[in-house]
Write a protein that holds these residues in place. Sequence first.
Motif, PDB file in Angstrom:
ATOM      1  N   MET A   1      34.168  12.831  74.577  1.00 44.72           N
ATOM      2  CA  MET A   1      34.927  12.119  73.661  1.00 44.72           C
ATOM      3  C   MET A   1      34.565  12.393  72.075  1.00 44.72           C
ATOM      4  SD  MET A   1      35.525   8.227  73.435  1.00 44.72           S
ATOM      5  CE  MET A   1      35.461   7.327  72.037  1.00 44.72           C
ATOM      6  N   GLY A   2      33.803  13.218  71.990  1.00 46.78           N
ATOM      7  CA  GLY A   2      33.793  13.681  70.385  1.00 46.78           C
ATOM      8  C   GLY A   2      32.644  12.539  69.642  1.00 46.78           C
ATOM      9  N   TYR A   3      32.653  12.758  68.450  1.00 48.42           N
ATOM     10  CA  TYR A   3      31.989  11.876  67.540  1.00 48.42           C
ATOM     11  C   TYR A   3      32.794  10.721  67.176  1.00 48.42           C
ATOM     12  CZ  TYR A   3      29.400  16.056  66.558  1.00 48.42           C
ATOM     13  OH  TYR A   3      28.648  17.347  66.763  1.00 48.42           O
ATOM     14  N   ILE A   4      32.319   9.414  67.285  1.00 51.95           N
ATOM     15  CA  ILE A   4      33.024   8.334  66.913  1.00 51.95           C
ATOM     16  C   ILE A   4      32.273   7.870  65.570  1.00 51.95           C
ATOM     17  CG2 ILE A   4      32.992   5.951  67.731  1.00 51.95           C
ATOM     18  CD1 ILE A   4      33.154   6.750  70.696  1.00 51.95           C
ATOM     19  N   PHE A   5      31.087   7.607  65.371  1.00 55.50           N
ATOM     20  CA  PHE A   5      30.646   7.094  64.259  1.00 55.50           C
ATOM     21  C   PHE A   5      30.260   8.118  63.126  1.00 55.50           C
ATOM     22  CE2 PHE A   5      29.709   4.229  67.721  1.00 55.50           C
ATOM     23  CZ  PHE A   5      30.097   3.036  67.090  1.00 55.50           C
ATOM     24  N   PHE A   6      29.805   9.154  63.404  1.00 52.23           N
ATOM     25  CA  PHE A   6      29.444  10.250  62.257  1.00 52.23           C
ATOM     26  C   PHE A   6      29.216  11.545  62.989  1.00 52.23           C
ATOM     27  CE2 PHE A   6      26.243  12.420  59.866  1.00 52.23           C
ATOM     28  CZ  PHE A   6      26.715  12.329  58.631  1.00 52.23           C
ATOM     29  N   GLU A   7      30.105  12.525  62.046  1.00 51.62           N
ATOM     30  CA  GLU A   7      30.045  14.255  62.449  1.00 51.62           C
ATOM     31  C   GLU A   7      29.230  14.789  61.554  1.00 51.62           C
ATOM     32  OE1 GLU A   7      33.170  17.412  63.568  1.00 51.62           O
ATOM     33  OE2 GLU A   7      33.986  15.615  63.057  1.00 51.62           O
ATOM     34  N   ASN A   8      29.499  14.724  60.231  1.00 51.54           N
ATOM     35  CA  ASN A   8      28.591  15.550  59.207  1.00 51.54           C
ATOM     36  C   ASN A   8      29.046  14.838  57.653  1.00 51.54           C
ATOM     37  OD1 ASN A   8      30.771  17.322  58.263  1.00 51.54           O
ATOM     38  ND2 ASN A   8      30.785  18.468  60.106  1.00 51.54           N
ATOM     39  N   TRP A   9      28.155  15.299  56.831  1.00 45.85           N
ATOM     40  CA  TRP A   9      28.597  14.848  55.514  1.00 45.85           C
ATOM     41  C   TRP A   9      29.716  15.682  54.801  1.00 45.85           C
ATOM     42  CZ3 TRP A   9      27.037  10.343  53.911  1.00 45.85           C
ATOM     43  CH2 TRP A   9      26.248   9.615  54.485  1.00 45.85           C
ATOM     44  N   ALA A  10      29.770  16.746  55.319  1.00 45.80           N
ATOM     45  CA  ALA A  10      30.898  17.609  54.562  1.00 45.80           C
ATOM     46  C   ALA A  10      32.305  16.865  54.916  1.00 45.80           C
ATOM     47  CB  ALA A  10      30.922  18.932  55.488  1.00 45.80           C
ATOM     48  N   ASN A  11      32.602  16.425  56.170  1.00 50.64           N
ATOM     49  CA  ASN A  11      33.581  15.724  56.570  1.00 50.64           C
ATOM     50  C   ASN A  11      33.717  14.316  55.481  1.00 50.64           C
ATOM     51  OD1 ASN A  11      34.549  17.585  58.256  1.00 50.64           O
ATOM     52  ND2 ASN A  11      33.998  16.478  60.224  1.00 50.64           N
ATOM     53  N   VAL A  12      32.716  13.689  55.589  1.00 50.24           N
ATOM     54  CA  VAL A  12      32.518  12.191  54.574  1.00 50.24           C
ATOM     55  C   VAL A  12      33.145  12.674  53.199  1.00 50.24           C
ATOM     56  CG1 VAL A  12      31.424  10.410  53.811  1.00 50.24           C
ATOM     57  CG2 VAL A  12      30.964  11.104  56.232  1.00 50.24           C
ATOM     58  N   TRP A  13      32.561  13.707  52.658  1.00 52.63           N
ATOM     59  CA  TRP A  13      32.746  14.009  51.031  1.00 52.63           C
ATOM     60  C   TRP A  13      34.345  14.789  51.168  1.00 52.63           C
ATOM     61  CZ3 TRP A  13      30.384  12.048  47.666  1.00 52.63           C
ATOM     62  CH2 TRP A  13      28.944  11.506  47.952  1.00 52.63           C
ATOM     63  N   HIS A  14      34.728  15.264  52.193  1.00 46.84           N
ATOM     64  CA  HIS A  14      35.995  15.736  51.931  1.00 46.84           C
ATOM     65  C   HIS A  14      37.199  14.429  52.194  1.00 46.84           C
ATOM     66  CE1 HIS A  14      39.781  17.114  53.924  1.00 46.84           C
ATOM     67  NE2 HIS A  14      39.611  18.115  52.925  1.00 46.84           N
ATOM     68  N   MET A  15      36.536  13.628  53.042  1.00 46.44           N
ATOM     69  CA  MET A  15      37.759  12.615  53.057  1.00 46.44           C
ATOM     70  C   MET A  15      37.579  11.669  51.701  1.00 46.44           C
ATOM     71  SD  MET A  15      39.285  11.516  55.677  1.00 46.44           S
ATOM     72  CE  MET A  15      39.320  12.104  57.612  1.00 46.44           C
ATOM     73  N   ALA A  16      36.510  11.521  51.153  1.00 44.83           N
ATOM     74  CA  ALA A  16      36.114  10.844  49.907  1.00 44.83           C
ATOM     75  C   ALA A  16      36.997  11.405  48.646  1.00 44.83           C
ATOM     76  CB  ALA A  16      34.970  10.687  49.552  1.00 44.83           C
ATOM     77  N   LEU A  17      36.918  12.787  48.688  1.00 46.34           N
ATOM     78  CA  LEU A  17      37.807  13.594  47.568  1.00 46.34           C
ATOM     79  C   LEU A  17      39.142  13.517  47.773  1.00 46.34           C
ATOM     80  CD1 LEU A  17      37.774  15.488  45.120  1.00 46.34           C
ATOM     81  CD2 LEU A  17      37.726  17.374  46.906  1.00 46.34           C
ATOM     82  N   MET A  18      39.797  13.583  49.136  1.00 51.83           N
ATOM     83  CA  MET A  18      41.114  13.372  49.412  1.00 51.83           C
ATOM     84  C   MET A  18      41.601  12.111  49.089  1.00 51.83           C
ATOM     85  SD  MET A  18      42.035  16.345  50.055  1.00 51.83           S
ATOM     86  CE  MET A  18      43.543  16.222  50.534  1.00 51.83           C
ATOM     87  N   THR A  19      40.669  10.920  49.447  1.00 47.78           N
ATOM     88  CA  THR A  19      41.353   9.518  49.061  1.00 47.78           C
ATOM     89  C   THR A  19      41.562   9.379  47.567  1.00 47.78           C
ATOM     90  OG1 THR A  19      40.129   8.567  50.811  1.00 47.78           O
ATOM     91  CG2 THR A  19      40.351   7.319  49.342  1.00 47.78           C
TER      92      THR A  19
END
Length: 105
Positions: A1-19
């Motif tokens: 089922m993939g990652y539910i809680f955390f995948e990597n920090w790059a995705n988190v920073w990407h989401m923050a910038l896009m937000t």
Amino acid sequence: MGYIFFENWANVWHMALMTVISFITLFILIRISGKRTLAKFNAFDFIVTVALGSVLAYMMLAQITFTEGVVVLLLIIGLQYLFARLSRESDAMDKVLNASPRLLF
């Protein structure tokens, strides 16, 4: 089922910038489109309501991880607080950020 809680920090920073970019872009587009788009809503109330609902839907459908969703939710609320504070403390920013009522007749 993939990652539910955390995948990597790059995705988190990407989401923050896009937000941040998306929030500001949506605000500008709403202000350009005029008062009829918002009716009785304040621009910030409208944007925050739509954005929070959208992020919640992505989280519920597991299209983003929980951590990314929480970061985005916190950023949206933080941006709402920041712009509200800027508007309250500066008359110039208040004119830029909030629409003033106009008499039509």
